[in-house]
Design a protein around this motif. Structure first.
Motif, PDB file in Angstrom:
ATOM      1  N   LEU A 118      35.920  33.166  -6.317  1.00 16.45           N
ATOM      2  CA  LEU A 118      36.594  31.794  -5.597  1.00 16.45           C
ATOM      3  C   LEU A 118      35.888  31.296  -4.542  1.00 16.45           C
ATOM      4  N   THR A 119      35.319  32.343  -3.570  1.00 17.47           N
ATOM      5  CA  THR A 119      34.613  31.906  -2.377  1.00 17.47           C
ATOM      6  C   THR A 119      33.501  31.113  -2.534  1.00 17.47           C
ATOM      7  N   ALA A 120      32.677  31.618  -3.468  1.00 20.34           N
ATOM      8  CA  ALA A 120      31.406  30.830  -3.987  1.00 20.34           C
ATOM      9  C   ALA A 120      31.534  29.709  -4.625  1.00 20.34           C
ATOM     10  N   GLY A 121      32.702  29.462  -5.438  1.00 16.31           N
ATOM     11  CA  GLY A 121      32.918  28.106  -5.930  1.00 16.31           C
ATOM     12  C   GLY A 121      33.636  27.162  -4.976  1.00 16.31           C
ATOM     13  N   HIS A 122      34.351  27.565  -4.112  1.00 14.07           N
ATOM     14  CA  HIS A 122      34.949  26.473  -3.055  1.00 14.07           C
ATOM     15  C   HIS A 122      33.705  26.155  -2.192  1.00 14.07           C
ATOM     16  N   LEU A 123      32.938  27.148  -1.669  1.00 14.37           N
ATOM     17  CA  LEU A 123      31.784  26.996  -1.018  1.00 14.37           C
ATOM     18  C   LEU A 123      30.612  25.777  -1.559  1.00 14.37           C
ATOM     19  N   LEU A 124      30.409  26.147  -2.753  1.00 13.04           N
ATOM     20  CA  LEU A 124      29.539  25.228  -3.597  1.00 13.04           C
ATOM     21  C   LEU A 124      29.970  23.947  -3.822  1.00 13.04           C
ATOM     22  N   ILE A 125      31.430  23.698  -3.848  1.00 10.28           N
ATOM     23  CA  ILE A 125      32.178  22.402  -4.093  1.00 10.28           C
ATOM     24  C   ILE A 125      31.973  21.591  -2.595  1.00 10.28           C
ATOM     25  N   GLN A 126      31.969  22.341  -1.710  1.00  7.51           N
ATOM     26  CA  GLN A 126      32.044  21.718  -0.291  1.00  7.51           C
ATOM     27  C   GLN A 126      30.808  21.142   0.069  1.00  7.51           C
ATOM     28  N   LEU A 127      29.763  22.174  -0.306  1.00 12.45           N
ATOM     29  CA  LEU A 127      28.482  21.739  -0.079  1.00 12.45           C
ATOM     30  C   LEU A 127      27.796  20.402  -0.719  1.00 12.45           C
ATOM     31  N   ILE A 128      28.160  20.482  -2.067  1.00 15.18           N
ATOM     32  CA  ILE A 128      27.937  19.022  -2.970  1.00 15.18           C
ATOM     33  C   ILE A 128      28.510  17.983  -2.345  1.00 15.18           C
ATOM     34  N   ALA A 129      29.930  18.351  -2.185  1.00 16.30           N
ATOM     35  CA  ALA A 129      30.841  17.180  -1.734  1.00 16.30           C
ATOM     36  C   ALA A 129      30.022  16.404  -0.447  1.00 16.30           C
ATOM     37  N   THR A 130      29.534  17.350   0.526  1.00 14.58           N
ATOM     38  CA  THR A 130      28.806  16.861   1.789  1.00 14.58           C
ATOM     39  C   THR A 130      27.658  16.133   1.422  1.00 14.58           C
ATOM     40  N   ALA A 131      26.896  16.750   0.451  1.00 12.79           N
ATOM     41  CA  ALA A 131      25.797  16.078  -0.041  1.00 12.79           C
ATOM     42  C   ALA A 131      25.953  14.540  -0.497  1.00 12.79           C
ATOM     43  N   VAL A 132      27.192  14.398  -1.240  1.00 15.48           N
ATOM     44  CA  VAL A 132      27.273  13.294  -1.874  1.00 15.48           C
ATOM     45  C   VAL A 132      27.738  12.040  -0.474  1.00 15.48           C
ATOM     46  N   PHE A 133      28.446  12.697   0.423  1.00 17.97           N
ATOM     47  CA  PHE A 133      28.953  11.493   1.418  1.00 17.97           C
ATOM     48  C   PHE A 133      27.348  11.334   2.407  1.00 17.97           C
ATOM     49  N   VAL A 134      26.661  12.174   2.567  1.00 11.32           N
ATOM     50  CA  VAL A 134      25.372  11.891   3.116  1.00 11.32           C
ATOM     51  C   VAL A 134      24.370  11.159   2.532  1.00 11.32           C
ATOM     52  N   LEU A 135      24.361  11.343   0.970  1.00  7.76           N
ATOM     53  CA  LEU A 135      23.262  10.266   0.235  1.00  7.76           C
ATOM     54  C   LEU A 135      24.039   8.968  -0.112  1.00  7.76           C
ATOM     55  N   LEU A 136      25.345   8.938   0.214  1.00  6.66           N
ATOM     56  CA  LEU A 136      25.879   7.343  -0.681  1.00  6.66           C
ATOM     57  C   LEU A 136      25.206   6.398   0.346  1.00  6.66           C
ATOM     58  N   PRO A 137      25.180   6.257   1.539  1.00  8.74           N
ATOM     59  CA  PRO A 137      24.468   5.040   2.146  1.00  8.74           C
ATOM     60  C   PRO A 137      23.078   4.944   1.969  1.00  8.74           C
ATOM     61  N   VAL A 138      22.473   6.194   1.870  1.00  5.96           N
ATOM     62  CA  VAL A 138      20.944   6.080   1.794  1.00  5.96           C
ATOM     63  C   VAL A 138      20.537   5.934   0.353  1.00  5.96           C
ATOM     64  N   MET A 139      20.971   6.806  -0.506  1.00  6.82           N
ATOM     65  CA  MET A 139      20.527   6.712  -1.979  1.00  6.82           C
ATOM     66  C   MET A 139      21.716   6.567  -2.873  1.00  6.82           C
ATOM     67  N   PRO A 140      22.159   5.577  -3.166  1.00 10.57           N
ATOM     68  CA  PRO A 140      23.235   5.380  -3.767  1.00 10.57           C
ATOM     69  C   PRO A 140      23.352   5.920  -5.096  1.00 10.57           C
ATOM     70  N   ALA A 141      22.092   5.894  -5.962  1.00  8.01           N
ATOM     71  CA  ALA A 141      21.921   6.311  -7.265  1.00  8.01           C
ATOM     72  C   ALA A 141      22.065   7.768  -7.252  1.00  8.01           C
ATOM     73  N   VAL A 142      21.387   8.531  -6.456  1.00  9.53           N
ATOM     74  CA  VAL A 142      21.432   9.862  -6.333  1.00  9.53           C
ATOM     75  C   VAL A 142      22.704  10.408  -5.967  1.00  9.53           C
ATOM     76  N   ALA A 143      23.410   9.808  -5.043  1.00  5.96           N
ATOM     77  CA  ALA A 143      24.715   9.882  -4.679  1.00  5.96           C
ATOM     78  C   ALA A 143      25.927  10.219  -6.007  1.00  5.96           C
ATOM     79  N   ILE A 144      25.528   9.086  -6.787  1.00  3.85           N
ATOM     80  CA  ILE A 144      26.500   8.873  -7.896  1.00  3.85           C
ATOM     81  C   ILE A 144      26.147  10.023  -8.859  1.00  3.85           C
ATOM     82  N   LEU A 145      24.789  10.554  -9.009  1.00  5.15           N
ATOM     83  CA  LEU A 145      24.577  11.433 -10.010  1.00  5.15           C
ATOM     84  C   LEU A 145      25.111  12.931  -9.299  1.00  5.15           C
TER      85      LEU A 145
END
Length: 226
Positions: free
Chosen positions: A164-191
Motif C-alpha cells: 500500500l505504501t509503494a502504491g500510494h507513493l507511486l501515485i503521488q509521484l506520477i501525479a506530481t509529474a503530470v502537474f509539472v509537465l502540463l504547462p511545459v509538454m501537454p502531450a507528455v502530460a496527457i500520456l
C-alpha cells in the motif's frame, strides 16, 4: 517543499488523532439488515458476498476452524474498506502504518499457534521437522523452521504495509509529474495522466487483493493447527 512521505504520518486535528475516525468509519458505512422479510438490493448483495467469501475461506478447514468464520470475514471487510477509502483524495490510510498491521497480525497468528499447541501439540511441533530428514540436518532444520514460524506475523504486516505504501507513493509521484509537465509538454502530460489512471485502477485491485491475501494466509496458518 513537503516530503512525499508526509502523507503516511497520522494526521491530528484539534488534538484528535484522525486515525481513530478512519478506523471507526468502515463500520458506519455498511447497511445493517432490517427486520423486513425482504432486504433491499445493497443489503442482499452484501450478504451474498460475505456468505460466498466465508464459504470459500472455511472450505479447507475442519469443524473446529469454523469458529473463526465471523472473525476472518469481519477482518476481510474491514481491511478492504480501509484500503479503498485510503485511495480517496485527502484521506488517510491506517494500513500504511506497520504498527497498525502488526497489531492485527501478531495476536491472530499467536492465537493460531496457541490453539495448535493446546489441541494437538504433537502435530504442531511436528511441523518444525519435515518427515524423513537426515539425522545430521535435524538441528539445523529445527532452527530454520522455528525462525520461519516467528517470521510469519512480520511477513503479514510488512506485505500489507509495503504494497500500500509503494502504491500510494507511486501515485503521488506520477501525479506530481503530470502537474509539472502540463504547462511545459501537454502531450507528455496527457500520456502520463493515462498511466496514472491505469495505476490507480491497479492500486484499487491491490487494495482488495492484499486484504484477501492477509486473511487467506491467516486461514492457512489456522488450518495447520486445527
Amino acid at each position: 517543499m513537503a516530503s512525499f512521505f508526509d502523507q503516511f504520518e497520522s494526521p491530528i486535528c484539534l488534538g484528535v488523532p484522525l486515525i481513530i475516525i478512519a478506523i471507526a468509519l468502515p463500520w458506519v458505512l455498511y447497511p445493517t439488515p432490517s427486520s423486513r422479510w425482504v432486504n433491499n438490493r445493497l443489503t442482499t448483495v452484501q450478504g451474498w458476498f460475505i456468505n460466498r467469501f466465508t464459504k470459500q475461506l472455511m472450505l479447507p478447514l475442519n469443524t473446529e476452524g469454523h469458529k473463526w468464520a465471523l472473525l476472518l470475514a469481519s477482518l476481510m471487510i474491514f481491511l478492504i474498506t480501509i484500503n479503498m477509502l485510503g485511495l480517496l483524495p485527502y484521506t488517510f490510510t491506517p494500513t500504511t502504518q506497520l504498527s497498525f498491521n502488526m497489531g492485527f497480525a501478531v495476536p491472530l497468528w499467536l492465537a493460531t499457534v496457541i490453539i495448535g499447541m493446546r489441541n494437538q501439540p504433537t502435530i504442531s511441533l511436528g511441523h518444525l521437522l519435515p518427515e524423513g530428514t537426515p539425522t545430521p540436518l535435524i538441528p539445523v532444520l529445527i532452527i530454520i523452521e522455528t525462525i520461519s514460524l516467528f517470521m510469519r506475523p512480520l511477513s503479514l504486516g510488512v506485505r500489507l504495509t509495503a504494497n500500500l505504501t509503494a502504491g500510494h507513493l507511486l501515485i503521488q509521484l506520477i501525479a506530481t509529474a503530470v502537474f509539472v509537465l502540463l504547462p511545459v509538454m501537454p502531450a507528455v502530460a496527457i500520456l502520463t495522466a493515462t498511466v496514472l489512471f491505469m495505476l490507480t485502477l491497479l492500486e484499487v485491485a491491490v487494495a482488495m487483493i492484499q486484504a484477501y491475501v492477509f486473511v487467506l494466509l491467516l486461514s492457512l496458518y489456522l488450518q495447520e493447527n486445527v
